[in-house]
Design a protein around this motif. Sequence first.
Motif: not given
Lengths: 191, 702, 329
Positions: A101, A105, A109-110, A112, A114-115, A124, A181, A183, B13, B460
């Motif tokens: 990654l 990216q 992930v670390a 979170d 994203l939903q 990204v 998240q 930011v 996730r 989501g």
Amino acid sequence: MEPTAGSGDPADAAGATASVVTLHVNGVARTLAVDHRTTLLDALRERLSVTGPKKGCDHGQCGACTVLVDGRRMLACLLPAVAWDGARVLTAEGLSEGGRLHPVQAAFVARDALQCGYCTPGQVCSAVGVLSEAAEGHPSLATPAGPARTGGGLPPPVRLTPEEIRERMSGNLCRCGAYAQIVAAVGDVAP
Amino acid sequence: MTGAGRAAGDLERREAREKVTGRARYAAEYRPEGRLHGRPVPAAVARGRIASVDVSRALAVRGVVAVLTHENAPRLAAPQDPTLAVLRDDRVPHRGWYVALVVAETPEDARAGAAAVEVVYEAEEHDVVLRPDHPGLYTPEEANGGHPAVRERGDPDAALAAAPVLVEAEYRLGALHNHPMEPHAATAEWRDGGLTLHDSTQGGNAVREVLAGMFGVHRRQVTVVAEHVGGGFGSKGTARPHAVLAAMAALHTGRPVTVALPRRDLAAVVGHRAPTLHRVRLGAGPDGVLTAVEHLVVTRTSRVREFVEQAAVPARVMYGCAHSRTAHRVVALDVPTPSWMRAPGEAPGMYALESAMDELASATGVDPVELRLRNDTDREPDSGRPFSSRGLAACLREGARRFGWEGRDPRPGVRRAGGVLTGTGVASATYPVLVNPSRASARAEPDGGFRVAVNATDIGTGARTVLAQIAAEALGVPPEAVIVEVGSTALPAASLAGGSAGTASWGWAVHRACTELAERLAGAGGRVPPEGMAVDADTRGEADAEVPWARHAFGAVFAEVRADTVTGEVRLARLLGVFAAGRILNARTARAQFTGGMIMGAGMALTERSSIDVRFGDFAERDLAAYHVPVSADVPDVRAHWIEEEDPHLNPMGSKGIGEIGITGAPAAIGNALHHALGARLREPPFTPDRVLAVLRRTPPG
Amino acid sequence: MRPHGYVRARSVADALAVHAAHPGARYLAGGTNLVDLMKLGVARPTVLIDVRRLPLDRVEETAGGGLLVGATVRNSDLAAHPLVRSRYPALSQSLLSGASGQLRNAATTGGNLLQRTRCGYFQDVSKPCNKREPGSGCPAVEGSHRELAVLGHSPHCVATHPSDMAVALTALDASVHLRGVSGTRALPVSEFHRLPGDRPELDTRLRPGELVVGVELPPVPPGARCAYRKVRDRASCAFALVSVAARLAVENGRIVHAALAFGGLAHRPWRAWTAEERLVGAPATGASFARAAEAELEAAEPLRDNAFKVRLAGDLAVQVLGTLAGEGA
């Protein structure tokens, strides 16, 4: 069928409605004939199966199609593919090479950040663009007034405070509301 | 409480890597060989009939393969949901209703073809304006969610007349739009009489039933796949016209077809939150203790289908009092059909009720947190049933502590720095606990791994991750040992991702399957036979059993706003929520749900404005430049916390739904903070500069 | 969106010649507005003449101490240019107030000037609009117009010009450099855009086939400071309800130079000549600013739902001028 400019040079196709272009997508030269109406976004998604850039509004209002074109973040939905013949295009797919990654990216992930994920590849790419813009000293509306440059040197980098990140990332809508998240993730990667 | 899943309560996730690398695929991104693109044509009148359609110019457009209209579209069985009855007849019930579909080789050809379809309408007079005195208003049989339209306890009129303190206020909320980032899309392919549909939906099983019924095939011949879904917020909770159109076009052309709706079309065809007009009357003693609550809601639906936003329902839940009237009236207009949007009922209803509570705090001089504590109750006022758990008071206290509420100067309109006024406000939040029967299977593999299958949909929420935790905890293994399969009707049938019921409904079935599997494994001495060991579970009869409790999640949201008295701009400084929602199964995905809901609530309060165009009958703000969903700069500091709540009356996991409660407190909290800032009250969100300046000019601040 | 030709211009002369040879041709630069309008069916070019790669991408100091900005300089580069930030901060702020970072990376100086109105009727080909289809009517007068004009509108059109940059350029006395087949000319930015009158289809005084090749900023008057402030419905990424660009120089408490322009109020960036006349020579006080703004806005004729703009514009101007006067003190 399609009147395509034959030479592979789209420079003069006044009478044709399609041209052959080469796009360097994620490091790979891809040559294809494009309808002049085809946007970079549709060329990527529909012709080249590069679906990381998303179609959220198709009118430059949501940021989901953000890609890096010749190193700068842009909205692929508003760029006619024919006009960007020869461009280097980097998408979220291309940021991670060989399963590793990109730091942005990894931070997403670390944190979170994203939903539903639909805005995420654009977020990204936008964040990667923000980092280089700030490094090059490009201001935002949140940047305090100060010496842009003294003498003839390069402008100093802009420090990416949370306020700077929020302003600079505001062209990327996230309806799930993962902004805090996002930011934080961009802040993690900022120098 | 101490199982492996619990310890892993902050798991990453499962699909995060796919999403950040752009490899997660959504419905329009499946490209079966020979796939075509469908572009619908929206009606250009608000009411009338199609006099004629001329498709010859469209068919002459290069790349156009077919044009479907009511004259040639495949004849399907009538759908139960009349919003799906597209291309069936010449009727135009509202502007934006689809009247044709152009199918072409490329998206560009489809767009050009759609622009070339010539439709002649016989337009009729239309009526699109909701007024509180509209002669067409009627009391429906029920509001959305099966709630009775009218409930009355005691003698509210007498109690209100006798109340030492009476607050009476009217609030108006305009329409709101879900606008998930992924516009609705479907890719349909018919093969050997069977349909495979990649759909952007919150629940594939329901879509399968609808399409099987309409196309006259057995449900086993229909597979609906929704691997990744780019948000829904209710607008993908039911089958939508794009899915019908895609399946229709694929049948008509004999080729796979993708229909991805243009963003500008969504407001008309995928539902929206209907505008609501609220009249709230609160009767109380001088100490702020309520004696009577009246909440009357007027709303509108379309002429296609009745949908009544149940905005008076939260007043049946929130505060104890002996006398109450809650009622809905609705009028059918020539407008697009409203539907579910995140916390239907609670979102607008709690805005009005909690704004009125703030007005009561002002009227009585009781602190707004204290006022809510004084009116707390352990029985649901309307039903008389005891709450299975009610964490409202704890949320208010914890929120006040974290926010720094203590010592707040209650005087409105006095905190000025330059031209900027600052204020703080609070509001309660609530959302019911809903749960639906689901099926799931769990399988032990000989290699020591486990496979859980359930047709959950991850829009989501992090469903894959949380279901893995639930399975792992029941199995007593680490979550990494569990593979979770979701997002296809080929898997055991499950309910939709809606009503904040997903995790509870799917998790219950998963929990049961895994618990049984663990028992059987233990019985076999822990040895998995070479063919594996599988258990199917179905929670029908259990998950949907009547219970003697009132089950709701609660919360408290605190806001700080800054209002610029020169420009009228209101900016959020802080938004903090504390929620009591049973056991929180995954801290990071839960936090995302809470804060995401709060941000949507901030949009409702500050930026999201939708108006109906009276002359043309459509929404004036249809794209994302005109309809302002919050951007990053709008939400500087938003935080969510929760109270650990033990409630044995919920489900095996002890959880309450968390997807919607976040939106239910934020709008009123922000409105109340704005009142505290300005010293004047706005009763119609969003609080945009024009409205703020209008109020400031009527009542100059302190 | 119908199929169209595409020509990449090799030079300005080439661009002009291709345009002359192809009726219905349009110049394409960043495309951020044109492509949007093509998708909506509002713009229907026969040929796109791509001018983005022409050598018009430089920002150069002029002999007199001003700046010459090439037409294809990107919005983000112009906003970041050290001389723009130091001498013309209002221009930098206006650019950074507009659109998003991604759009500013593609959008050009020339294209920004030529943005078309964001009026919802103009963008919707299923509805009448005199600007899009002359003679079809203007539904905005009675319809949805909260964001639209309060000054200089006509019964035929109440659209506003959406550019932030153009408002700053107007206040900064910039001029637009144009090239046509018959030669070059320059127009003050304040005269480049038109009022709608009975020809709302014309946004500017651009002649057919003429190409914007650059924008010239004159040197900064001694002691002058400038600023741009925009009011909008959300904190970022939204068009202006009202915006103000102002430049002020004060000596011994008296205003010696004043320039003021409003955005979001009219069919063009609104240069506040009347206000400026009142300001020059007046004491640099809030009362002077308020009187000047009031005099300018006397001409306002708000529509049913946009009257708030008038006082907002005045109050905002007073605030911006006051800040500039305070800084200069």
